[in-house]
Motif scaffolding. Structure first.
Motif, short mmCIF file in Angstrom:
data_model
loop_
_atom_site.label_atom_id
_atom_site.label_comp_id
_atom_site.label_asym_id
_atom_site.label_seq_id
_atom_site.Cartn_x
_atom_site.Cartn_y
_atom_site.Cartn_z
N LEU A 86 -24.33 35.83 70.05
CA LEU A 86 -23.36 35.17 69.03
C LEU A 86 -22.58 36.34 68.83
CD1 LEU A 86 -22.43 33.24 66.99
CD2 LEU A 86 -24.14 34.45 65.40
N ASN A 87 -22.90 37.56 68.79
CA ASN A 87 -21.86 38.63 68.54
C ASN A 87 -20.99 38.97 69.95
OD1 ASN A 87 -21.20 41.64 67.49
ND2 ASN A 87 -21.72 42.15 69.40
N ALA A 88 -21.45 38.48 70.99
CA ALA A 88 -20.56 38.56 72.03
C ALA A 88 -19.49 37.69 72.11
CB ALA A 88 -21.47 38.67 73.51
N ASN A 89 -20.16 36.35 71.92
CA ASN A 89 -18.83 35.35 71.45
C ASN A 89 -17.93 35.52 70.37
OD1 ASN A 89 -20.32 33.60 73.44
ND2 ASN A 89 -21.86 32.89 71.75
N ILE A 90 -18.33 36.27 69.45
CA ILE A 90 -17.53 36.38 68.18
C ILE A 90 -16.53 37.50 68.97
CG2 ILE A 90 -17.27 37.65 65.94
CD1 ILE A 90 -19.78 36.29 65.38
N VAL A 91 -16.99 38.59 69.55
CA VAL A 91 -16.12 39.53 69.86
C VAL A 91 -15.01 38.99 71.14
CG1 VAL A 91 -16.11 41.46 71.58
CG2 VAL A 91 -17.74 41.33 69.89
N ALA A 92 -15.50 37.88 71.57
CA ALA A 92 -14.25 37.26 72.63
C ALA A 92 -13.68 36.63 71.89
CB ALA A 92 -15.11 36.16 73.70
N VAL A 93 -13.86 35.88 70.95
CA VAL A 93 -12.91 35.05 70.37
C VAL A 93 -11.93 35.74 69.26
CG1 VAL A 93 -12.76 33.26 68.22
CG2 VAL A 93 -14.55 33.13 69.96
N ASN A 94 -12.51 37.05 68.85
CA ASN A 94 -11.83 37.89 68.13
C ASN A 94 -10.60 38.55 69.19
OD1 ASN A 94 -12.56 37.17 65.78
ND2 ASN A 94 -14.13 39.01 65.51
#
Length: 295
Positions: free
Chosen positions: A232-240
């Motif tokens: 989930l953190n990796a997805n958040i980093v990608a979106v940000n």
């Protein structure tokens, strides 16, 4: 390639670790520590820790009684790590193709060291009868030298003269014999499971099967939960990153949290088991005291 100074340091460490295993007990005489030290010397700590940890898990249920010899997992880890880094070999393949065979072969040098040590032991007995304490100290130290040489000599020969052979094997396993290399990689990855199976064979599993099942489920749940958090953190980093916003990094916070949580739960269960088993002992002691008072 393995440099001459690396061969020298690893040879000296091979002698040190057997003495630590026999006398000093600083944990330097363990497979995981051997992998760490060898990885530092070879410049690849991650490979060293992987091979050392895998070998440590493989020999979890292996022990000795009396003067019995066992496979030398420490020296096997040392040689496997050195060649995995020096020859660019896959760590799992190095573990299965080099680490385990070397560990098994060094059983014979271990026996040779024990025989030599017995010889010096008789010399020490003769020195005691003559009260020749100076000679006794010398012969006692010779016993330590024989133990160290039982590891230093084969490790030195393997590192100094085995590089060409290992590089040839690596080339073959990555070429025409790739199918064999893939099989060795699978075998290397399965070795820790074999170690756990041997350990469970000797532990009182039937008596404590509830703890075994609970530990397995807790480990699986925590591992899945924290892996999902990191994904989930990796997805958040990608979106940000796509939106041009700052990254929110939770990996550093949760990377080792699962193992810590499992360790704390295991400690809590062990403490509960210890407390529960102390109560019958205390009750029996109190009952004996009452009987004494009656008498």
């Amino acid at each position: 390639m393995i440099a001459w100074w690396q061969i020298l340091l690893l040879t000296l460490y091979a002698g040190y670790q057997i003495m630590d295993e026999l006398n000093w007990y600083t944990c330097a005489g363990s497979a995981v520590f051997s992998g760490m030290i060898t990885g530092l010397i070879m410049g690849d700590l991650q490979t060293g820790l992987f091979i050392g940890g895998s070998m440590q898990l493989t020999v979890l249920g292996v022990g000795t009684f009396g003067g019995a010899s066992r496979i030398d997992a420490n020296s096997g880890t040392l040689v496997a790590t050195a060649f995995a880094v020096g020859a660019g070999m896959n760590p799992e393949t190095a573990l299965a193709a080099i680490g385990v065979p070397v560990a098994a072969i060094l059983v014979y040098t271990d026996i040779a060291g024990r025989f030599a040590n017995t010889f010096f032991g008789h010399m020490c007995d003769a020195d005691i009868e003559k009260m020749n304490w100076g000679a006794y100290n010398v012969h006692y130290l010779f016993g330590a030298v024989s133990w160290m040489l039982s590891r230093m000599i084969p490790v030195f020969l393997a590192l100094a003269f085995g590089q060409g052979l290992v590089e040839g094997i690596t080339t073959a396993l990555n070429g025409d014999l790739k199918w064999l290399g893939d099989g060795l990689s699978v075998a290397g990855g399965a070795l820790p499971a074999v170690g756990f199976a041997i350990l469970l064979r000797y532990l009182p599993v039937k008596k404590h099967v509830a703890y075994l099942l609970l530990g397995f489920v807790v480990a699986a749940l925590f591992g899945t939960a924290f892996t999902s958090i990191m994904n989930l953190n990796a997805n958040i980093v990608a979106v940000n990153g796509a939106l041009g916003k700052g990254a929110v990094d939770m990996v550093g916070m949760f990377n080792n949290m699962s193992m810590l949580a499992i360790a704390i739960i295991g400690f809590a269960l062990s403490l509960l088991y210890y407390k529960n088993n102390q109560r019958p002992v205390a009750a029996a002691g109190a009952a004996e005291g009452d009987d004494d008072d009656e008498l």
